[in-house]
Enzyme design. Structure first.
Site, PDB file in Angstrom:
ATOM      1  N   HIS A   8       0.775   5.132   1.554  1.00  0.00           N
ATOM      2  CA  HIS A   8       0.129   6.084   2.460  1.00  0.00           C
ATOM      3  C   HIS A   8       0.123   7.445   1.762  1.00  0.00           C
ATOM      4  CE1 HIS A   8       0.644   3.783   6.365  1.00  0.00           C
ATOM      5  NE2 HIS A   8       1.505   3.134   5.590  1.00  0.00           N
ATOM      6  N   HIS A  26       0.838  -1.204   0.000  1.00  0.00           N
ATOM      7  CA  HIS A  26       0.000   0.000   0.000  1.00  0.00           C
ATOM      8  C   HIS A  26       0.864   1.242   0.000  1.00  0.00           C
ATOM      9  CE1 HIS A  26       0.769  -1.277   4.143  1.00  0.00           C
ATOM     10  NE2 HIS A  26       0.815   0.001   4.473  1.00  0.00           N
TER      11      HIS A  26
HETATM   12  P1  AMP Z   1       2.037   0.037   7.486  1.00  0.00           P
HETATM   13  O1  AMP Z   1       2.414   0.158   8.939  1.00  0.00           O
HETATM   14  O2  AMP Z   1       2.833   0.879   6.563  1.00  0.00           O
HETATM   15  O3  AMP Z   1       1.982  -1.429   7.072  1.00  0.00           O
HETATM   16  O4  AMP Z   1       0.577   0.627   7.376  1.00  0.00           O
HETATM   17  C1  AMP Z   1      -0.572  -0.070   7.741  1.00  0.00           C
HETATM   18  C2  AMP Z   1      -1.599   0.966   8.068  1.00  0.00           C
HETATM   19  O5  AMP Z   1      -2.857   0.336   8.026  1.00  0.00           O
HETATM   20  C3  AMP Z   1      -1.459   1.570   9.479  1.00  0.00           C
HETATM   21  O6  AMP Z   1      -1.254   2.972   9.354  1.00  0.00           O
HETATM   22  C4  AMP Z   1      -2.784   1.233  10.149  1.00  0.00           C
HETATM   23  O7  AMP Z   1      -3.278   2.294  10.940  1.00  0.00           O
HETATM   24  C5  AMP Z   1      -3.694   0.948   8.976  1.00  0.00           C
HETATM   25  N1  AMP Z   1      -4.764   0.003   9.235  1.00  0.00           N
HETATM   26  C6  AMP Z   1      -4.690  -1.193   9.857  1.00  0.00           C
HETATM   27  N2  AMP Z   1      -5.890  -1.802   9.866  1.00  0.00           N
HETATM   28  C7  AMP Z   1      -6.748  -0.943   9.237  1.00  0.00           C
HETATM   29  C8  AMP Z   1      -8.139  -0.984   8.949  1.00  0.00           C
HETATM   30  N3  AMP Z   1      -8.910  -2.019   9.300  1.00  0.00           N
HETATM   31  N4  AMP Z   1      -8.703   0.059   8.291  1.00  0.00           N
HETATM   32  C9  AMP Z   1      -7.932   1.122   7.921  1.00  0.00           C
HETATM   33  N5  AMP Z   1      -6.616   1.214   8.170  1.00  0.00           N
HETATM   34  C10 AMP Z   1      -6.031   0.206   8.829  1.00  0.00           C
END
Ligand code: AMP
Ligand code: ZN
Length: 143
Positions: free
Chosen positions: A100, A98
């Site tokens: 951000h 993903h």
């Molecule tokens: P990363 O740490 O770069 O893998 O980013 C994962 C992101 O996903 C984090 O910023 C979390 O806050 C976000 N996240 C985890 N679960 C969910 C969810 N169910 N809905 C929306 N965002 C989420």
């Protein structure tokens, strides 16, 4: 293995979806750095930036550019960060690739890490080491 982002893409888990098409989906991060912090994911599962096929990555990048413009304007942001965390020490917590999109404001805290400096000749050595791998992967890049 259970993947929270696959569940969101398949509508098995709830999310505040901003946009989707056949290939990608964009939704709000539940723990935002700033309000409007958005995630853009491919609908198909790929672990990270290195394992997603080029053509699918291109679609995610195109969508990220589109959605980043909307996020910046709607949030009246002064700028934004596009971030992709890859691997544990980089802060990846969801192993479904993903981007951000993080809206940034002039009044924000500073996200910059403490910077290092290269010692005498070290910059060339690091560059040589990386260049040897760049040559090794040339076929994949061109392929
Ligand atoms: P990363 O740490 O770069 O893998 O980013 C994962 C992101 O996903 C984090 O910023 C979390 O806050 C976000 N996240 C985890 N679960 C969910 C969810 N169910 N809905 C929306 N965002 C989420
Ligand atoms: Zn997944």
């Amino acid at each position: 293995m259970e993947c929270v982002f696959c569940n969101i893409a398949e509508k098995k888990a709830e999310a505040e979806i901003l946009f989707e098409d056949d290939n990608i989906i964009a939704f709000l991060d539940i723990q935002p750095v700033n309000y409007g912090h958005t995630l853009v994911i491919p609908k198909k599962h790929h672990d990270n930036f290195l394992t997603i096929p080029k053509d699918e990555l291109q679609k995610v990048i195109n969508a990220t550019q589109y959605i980043a413009g909307a996020v910046k304007r709607s949030m009246n942001a002064d700028g934004f960060n596009i971030v992709s965390n890859n691997g544990d020490p980089a802060g990846q917590s969801v192993y479904h690739f993903h981007f951000h999109i993080i809206p940034r404001f002039n009044s924000d805290f500073n996200l910059k890490p403490k910077l290092k400096s290269y010692g005498e000749g070290a910059m060339r050595e690091y560059a040589d080491e990386i260049r040897s791998f760049v040559s090794k992967y040339k076929d994949i890049y061109n392929g």
